[in-house]
Design an enzyme around this catalytic site. Structure first.
Site, PDB file in Angstrom:
ATOM      1  N   GLU A  46      -3.080  -9.217  -1.717  1.00  0.00           N
ATOM      2  CA  GLU A  46      -2.174  -8.714  -0.688  1.00  0.00           C
ATOM      3  C   GLU A  46      -2.268  -9.476   0.627  1.00  0.00           C
ATOM      4  OE1 GLU A  46      -4.447  -6.446  -2.173  1.00  0.00           O
ATOM      5  OE2 GLU A  46      -3.027  -5.988  -3.764  1.00  0.00           O
ATOM      6  N   ASP A  75     -11.425  -3.538   3.973  1.00  0.00           N
ATOM      7  CA  ASP A  75     -10.228  -3.412   3.128  1.00  0.00           C
ATOM      8  C   ASP A  75      -9.736  -1.973   3.086  1.00  0.00           C
ATOM      9  OD1 ASP A  75     -10.353  -6.115   2.624  1.00  0.00           O
ATOM     10  OD2 ASP A  75     -11.428  -5.895   0.737  1.00  0.00           O
ATOM     11  N   ASP A 101      -9.768   2.878  -2.329  1.00  0.00           N
ATOM     12  CA  ASP A 101     -10.093   1.753  -3.212  1.00  0.00           C
ATOM     13  C   ASP A 101     -11.537   1.334  -2.999  1.00  0.00           C
ATOM     14  OD1 ASP A 101      -9.526  -0.146  -5.182  1.00  0.00           O
ATOM     15  OD2 ASP A 101      -8.950  -1.674  -3.722  1.00  0.00           O
TER      16      ASP A 101
END
Length: 280
Positions: free
Chosen positions: A70, A231, A214
């Site tokens: 990403e 992240d 995540d």
């Protein structure tokens, strides 16, 4: 996101523009600091002493730190005649170059304030895809800002400029970049200390009604004797997002699996129950 976790709007300008200045005074790979540019959002105050805010500062590209699906992370030095600091510059891919395969699940419960942007995103237009890329960067900036402000272990978010997020570079005592937890083999005492830090961080997120979304040993940095979460664009509201509880449970499974494989007696269900007690 929900009102518990407001996402700042993406700047009105093209979110992929990095605003490099072409001038004979700067070498290739350099630009004037974007700190005071119109539309740039600064990190939460009080600003750390190491943040360079001078109008005379220059940003110099130092190379790629990490590539991802990403976004890519680069090393960038911001310096003037008196001070300098190396930052992590996370640049989200826009348009057709980004690969968020599970956008819909993570974004349930979030709200895009501008109706034109909502319609464009729904239709998948070029403008809509650019807006979505900016929204992911804005979501991570908002998350880092909120977490840092309440004392959770995350990099300090220096600024947001469209799809470029500048943040603190997490390093070891010798100045080298901190490795991901997955790359380390900590001795039992350090392993236990890491686990205790992680549980406290997850409790802190749960108390805000949020889950990382995540979390794994690949999204944790081992900076000598401390852990730092990274992240975070997909952080989810466990109440507003219909899948929020499952994301929280998956975070628990991921981290306990890694620690159990290295000899620590931890249980995903016990951790989930602990976090739910903090959240509700």
């Amino acid at each position: 996101m929900s009102d518990l976790f407001p996402v700042p709007p993406a700047p009105a300008s093209d979110p992929e523009a990095l605003h490099y200045v072409e001038t004979d005074d700067l070498a290739p790979g350099q630009r004037w600091s974007t700190w005071d540019d119109v539309g740039v959002l600064a990190g939460p105050e009080p600003w750390p002493d190491w943040v360079v805010t001078s109008d005379a500062a220059v940003d110099t590209e130092l190379g790629v730190l990490k590539t991802g699906k990403e976004a890519d992370v680069f090393l960038l030095e911001r310096a003037d005649a008196h001070a300098g600091v190396v930052l992590a510059a996370k640049r989200y891919r826009g348009l057709d170059h980004r690969m968020f395969s599970r956008d819909a699940g993570y974004t349930e419960g979030r709200r895009m304030r501008n109706s034109r942007d909502r319609r464009a995103a729904a239709k998948g237009t070029r403008h809509g895809r650019a807006v979505e890329a900016g929204q992911w960067a804005a979501a991570e900036f908002a998350c880092l800002s909120r977490f840092w402000s309440v004392g959770l272990p995350v990099p300090y978010p220096v600024q947001l400029d469209g799809t470029e997020l500048l943040m603190e570079l997490i390093t070891l005592e010798d100045g080298s970049g901190a490795p991901r937890l997955a790359q380390t083999r900590p001795a039992p005492p350090l392993l236990e200390a890491y686990w205790e830090q992680l549980v406290e961080a997850m409790r802190g997120m749960a108390a805000l009604g949020l889950a990382h979304g995540d979390l794994s040993a690949f999204n944790l940095l081992a900076a000598d004797d401390r852990l730092v979460m990274i992240d975070l664009p997909q952080a989810v509201d466990v109440v507003a997002n219909p899948q929020g509880m499952e994301y929280l449970a998956r975070d628990c499974r991921n981290v306990t699996t890694w620690f159990r494989a290295r000899g620590l007696d931890v249980d995903a269900e016990e951790l989930l129950a602990d976090l739910l007690a903090c959240a509700f």
